[in-house]
Design an enzyme around this catalytic site. Sequence first.
Site, PDB file in Angstrom:
ATOM      1  N   LYS A  19       0.839  -1.200   0.000  1.00 47.64           N
ATOM      2  CA  LYS A  19       0.000   0.000   0.000  1.00 47.64           C
ATOM      3  C   LYS A  19       0.876   1.254   0.000  1.00 47.64           C
ATOM      4  O   LYS A  19       0.673   2.177  -0.790  1.00 47.64           O
ATOM      5  CB  LYS A  19      -0.885  -0.009   1.244  1.00 47.64           C
ATOM      6  CG  LYS A  19      -1.759   1.210   1.411  1.00 47.64           C
ATOM      7  CD  LYS A  19      -2.442   1.189   2.776  1.00 47.64           C
ATOM      8  CE  LYS A  19      -3.371   2.365   2.952  1.00 47.64           C
ATOM      9  NZ  LYS A  19      -4.608   2.240   2.187  1.00 47.64           N
ATOM     10  N   ASP A 503     -15.788   3.609  12.115  1.00 47.58           N
ATOM     11  CA  ASP A 503     -16.245   2.674  11.085  1.00 47.58           C
ATOM     12  C   ASP A 503     -17.567   2.113  11.586  1.00 47.58           C
ATOM     13  O   ASP A 503     -17.763   1.976  12.788  1.00 47.58           O
ATOM     14  CB  ASP A 503     -15.218   1.554  10.947  1.00 47.58           C
ATOM     15  CG  ASP A 503     -15.727   0.400  10.128  1.00 47.58           C
ATOM     16  OD1 ASP A 503     -15.497   0.409   8.919  1.00 47.58           O
ATOM     17  OD2 ASP A 503     -16.373  -0.522  10.680  1.00 47.58           O
ATOM     18  N   ARG A 529      -6.674  -0.447  -0.965  1.00 48.31           N
ATOM     19  CA  ARG A 529      -7.554  -0.289   0.180  1.00 48.31           C
ATOM     20  C   ARG A 529      -7.622  -1.603   0.964  1.00 48.31           C
ATOM     21  O   ARG A 529      -8.027  -2.640   0.438  1.00 48.31           O
ATOM     22  CB  ARG A 529      -8.951   0.129  -0.270  1.00 48.31           C
ATOM     23  CG  ARG A 529      -9.774   0.483   0.915  1.00 48.31           C
ATOM     24  CD  ARG A 529     -11.078   1.149   0.578  1.00 48.31           C
ATOM     25  NE  ARG A 529     -11.968   0.907   1.694  1.00 48.31           N
ATOM     26  CZ  ARG A 529     -11.948   1.626   2.812  1.00 48.31           C
ATOM     27  NH1 ARG A 529     -11.139   2.633   2.951  1.00 48.31           N
ATOM     28  NH2 ARG A 529     -12.768   1.326   3.811  1.00 48.31           N
ATOM     29  N   TRP A 575     -19.194  -8.066   8.162  1.00 47.25           N
ATOM     30  CA  TRP A 575     -17.994  -7.258   8.031  1.00 47.25           C
ATOM     31  C   TRP A 575     -17.015  -7.524   9.174  1.00 47.25           C
ATOM     32  O   TRP A 575     -16.130  -6.730   9.463  1.00 47.25           O
ATOM     33  CB  TRP A 575     -18.348  -5.767   7.866  1.00 47.25           C
ATOM     34  CG  TRP A 575     -19.008  -5.511   6.527  1.00 47.25           C
ATOM     35  CD1 TRP A 575     -19.165  -6.430   5.515  1.00 47.25           C
ATOM     36  CD2 TRP A 575     -19.592  -4.308   6.053  1.00 47.25           C
ATOM     37  NE1 TRP A 575     -19.810  -5.848   4.446  1.00 47.25           N
ATOM     38  CE2 TRP A 575     -20.094  -4.549   4.746  1.00 47.25           C
ATOM     39  CE3 TRP A 575     -19.772  -3.017   6.586  1.00 47.25           C
ATOM     40  CZ2 TRP A 575     -20.739  -3.575   3.988  1.00 47.25           C
ATOM     41  CZ3 TRP A 575     -20.403  -2.048   5.827  1.00 47.25           C
ATOM     42  CH2 TRP A 575     -20.877  -2.326   4.546  1.00 47.25           C
ATOM     43  N   HIS A 706     -20.361   9.196  -3.933  1.00 43.52           N
ATOM     44  CA  HIS A 706     -18.959   8.881  -4.218  1.00 43.52           C
ATOM     45  C   HIS A 706     -18.290   9.983  -5.036  1.00 43.52           C
ATOM     46  O   HIS A 706     -17.103   9.941  -5.276  1.00 43.52           O
ATOM     47  CB  HIS A 706     -18.853   7.565  -4.997  1.00 43.52           C
ATOM     48  CG  HIS A 706     -19.359   6.404  -4.199  1.00 43.52           C
ATOM     49  ND1 HIS A 706     -20.545   5.789  -4.474  1.00 43.52           N
ATOM     50  CD2 HIS A 706     -18.848   5.779  -3.121  1.00 43.52           C
ATOM     51  CE1 HIS A 706     -20.745   4.823  -3.599  1.00 43.52           C
ATOM     52  NE2 HIS A 706     -19.729   4.795  -2.774  1.00 43.52           N
ATOM     53  N   CYS A 738     -26.289   7.465   0.112  1.00 39.91           N
ATOM     54  CA  CYS A 738     -25.650   6.830   1.272  1.00 39.91           C
ATOM     55  C   CYS A 738     -25.108   7.941   2.169  1.00 39.91           C
ATOM     56  O   CYS A 738     -25.392   9.118   1.941  1.00 39.91           O
ATOM     57  CB  CYS A 738     -24.533   5.906   0.776  1.00 39.91           C
ATOM     58  SG  CYS A 738     -23.821   4.853   2.052  1.00 39.91           S
TER      59      CYS A 738
HETATM   60  N1  GLN Z   1     -25.268   5.335   8.390  1.00 39.34           N
HETATM   61  C1  GLN Z   1     -24.093   5.019   7.630  1.00 39.34           C
HETATM   62  C2  GLN Z   1     -23.474   6.289   7.088  1.00 39.34           C
HETATM   63  O1  GLN Z   1     -24.170   7.174   6.720  1.00 39.34           O
HETATM   64  C3  GLN Z   1     -24.428   4.089   6.507  1.00 39.34           C
HETATM   65  C4  GLN Z   1     -23.184   3.671   5.776  1.00 39.34           C
HETATM   66  C5  GLN Z   1     -23.442   2.596   4.742  1.00 39.34           C
HETATM   67  O2  GLN Z   1     -24.553   2.320   4.393  1.00 39.34           O
HETATM   68  N2  GLN Z   1     -22.409   2.002   4.234  1.00 39.34           N
HETATM   69  O3  GLN Z   1     -22.282   6.414   6.968  1.00 39.34           O
HETATM   70 ZN    ZN Z   2     -25.080   3.040   2.251  1.00 34.07          ZN
END
Ligand code: GLN
Ligand code: ZN
Length: 768
Positions: A19, A503, A529, A575, A706, A738
């Site tokens: 990395k 996280d 990553r 995860w 993103h 998100c």
């Molecule tokens: N509640 C989380 C956030 O907003 C959801 C993240 C995810 O869905 N990967 O960061």
């Molecule tokens: Zn999400």
Amino acid sequence: MVQSAVLGFPRIGAQRELKKVTEAYWAGKSSVEELFKVGKELREKNWKLQKEAGVDIIPSNDFSFYDQILDLSLLFNVVPERYSKYNLPAIDTFFAMGRGLQRPATDSSPAVDVTALEMVKWFDSNYHYVRPTFSKGVEFKLNGSKPIDEFLEAKALGIHTRPVIVGPVSYLFLGKADKDNLELEPITLLEKLLPVYAELLAKLKEAGADTVQIDEPVLVLDLPAEVQAAYKTAYEYLATAAAPKLILTTYFGDIRPNLAAITGLPVAGVHADFVRVPEQLDDVVSILAPEQTLSVGIVNGRNIWKTDFAKAIEFVNSAIAKVGAERVIVATSSSLLHTPVTLASEKKISSEIKDWFAFATEKVTEVVIIAKAVTVGVESVADELAANAKSIAARGSSSITNDTAVRERVSGITPEMAKRKSPFADRLAAQKKHLDIPLFPTTTIGSFPQTKDIRVFRNKFTKGEISAEEYEKFIEKEIEMVVKFQEEVGLDVLVHGEPERNDMVQYFGEKLNGYVFTSNGWVQSYGSRYVRPPIIAGDVSRPAPMTVKESKFAQSITKKPMKGMLSGPITCLRWSFPRDDISAQMQAEQLALALRDEVNDLEAAGVYVIQVDEPAIREGLPLRAGAERDDYVKWAVESFRLATSGVEDGTQIHSHFCYSDLDPNHIKALDADVVSIEFSKKDDPKYIQEFSEYPNHIGLGLFDIHSPRVPPKEEFVARINDILSVYPKENLWINPDCGLKTRGWAETKASLQNMVDAAKEFRASVSV
Ligand code: GLN
Ligand code: ZN
């Protein structure tokens, strides 16, 4: 003599050397020579480590600067013109395909601006590969010599390796047609591709390779008939005198449904994953010809637990009894890529628990010991077996893995606990009375930008440089700022912004009993990553509330409804490295009970909107359709409902998903009052239909988190109009795809303002 084999070793380095050097190279801070030098050192280190441990069959070509499938695409000249046209050095074309490249023109080269190829999850693991993408002009040819070079590199060190290459059927089936070539079915390219494989194999043999590990992992999937048929075509073509022997290698699942496709192939042997599916032994053996080898994957390449030697030896012996010792290889179940490099750097885990673990380096030794035990006899490794038996027994009887209170609570779960008190219509009525939520309600998914400031403060706190009070004050100030911002923009259901979370799983793991964390247990997720998954080591319970303080504080400073934010049981399970001594279902139930208490405590604290995120629920889906998948859906849904059904009708439960390739029926079964789904990249109008049967309320993500791009208000209006042509306006929520934690504040503010303004416009048009 039964040989020991490793299918692949982590390439990232014990100190994440890979990395560091690749990122330095991308940043222009490290030369290409330096990059190659570090790569070479890592390979050498890994080979020597395996050699010294006594492994008989050591892999080469398991190294990659980014991804092993991307290596093959470059090697076979599967490079769309949008990359090749720049005539970059091969390594830069390679990185451009993996991660995109944008750079201004210089005196010597024109500007480059190209996006990355698609990245996809590697089967049911958390590794992602770069998808081979076949454009119209694709012309297969050998475009390099990486597998041969690396074989020779090891040979020069006096180490004879077995090169690893993903086979032609899997390579094609894992790929896709490029945008300019949409009608193409990649498998139809097989005949054009085979000569290039043949050339590669011949060159490997010329270099001295006697055997090649040819990975055909798609054999664990449901395969269309033409893909099954491709095996015969491919392997009959490749089996020439010029080619080395091939060990057809599969992992992560059951190959029984595809056994007919590989029966009678002219390969030297077959490798199957007997950690995952020990029941397939008889059937796999039944298709082997008398001269074919059976490679027994018995040391788990996907988890971090010590192998139970007694059980593994018994299993390998049963295989030997069927085919004879001279035909058996003892191997890792898959590449060890999915495990951390070494346990040696873990200083913080208690010695009791550390004794239960084996990371990649330790697993290498395990394979050797098992092979020795079944060949020379168990007496030859008596000490190792005794120590192993002791660890396994200690883990089995530890109070950490047997928390009576948790076990009793799990056995007390009733079906009623997974049901809300009333049907959705009644809940909705109660929520309308209880919560002030307008039509076209706007909200976000939870996190706000995790600024450098936040990371610096968290680091200082972790290192003990600032006190808990100071840290708490800092977090409160962040929450105040985020709440004020949301009120100013005019959002309807607010969030506290998650500044206290590193996280979404680690944060909860650190507050639960039963979880353990590594200091250096990095595993490659994609490219440079890496993630450090928490480990579920024991029975899980919640010693104290985990999020109530922050959510309650956030609610106390606003009149708008505050949304509490939790990670769901399946996401916490998927995860992490899960236990292998109790079922996944039982672990999900334990997590669900802990989260249920948290949900109830949030409600008791006056937080009446609670979101339980389940982005991992989709990827947990077993690879094949059928009973196993149905069973998973049942208990995964049940665990979500168990976590969320303890509340009153007036409390509104949300859930969130980061993918949209979900089965609407699964989402429906969760019975959340509101779901939000990533959706902004679905531009084909037909996709909008997908969730239109969802009976409760829904927010289809309206912008891509993103990207820093700010969609103008008109874009939101147009998109909402499209959605309204299918969904009743009463059901619709307005939100991004998100969480916003990876974004900067500037674009976050601008995008949310445009989103809220668009919602207001719709609200106004309805009320007139
Ligand atoms: N509640 C989380 C956030 O907003 C959801 C993240 C995810 O869905 N990967 O960061
Ligand atoms: Zn999400």
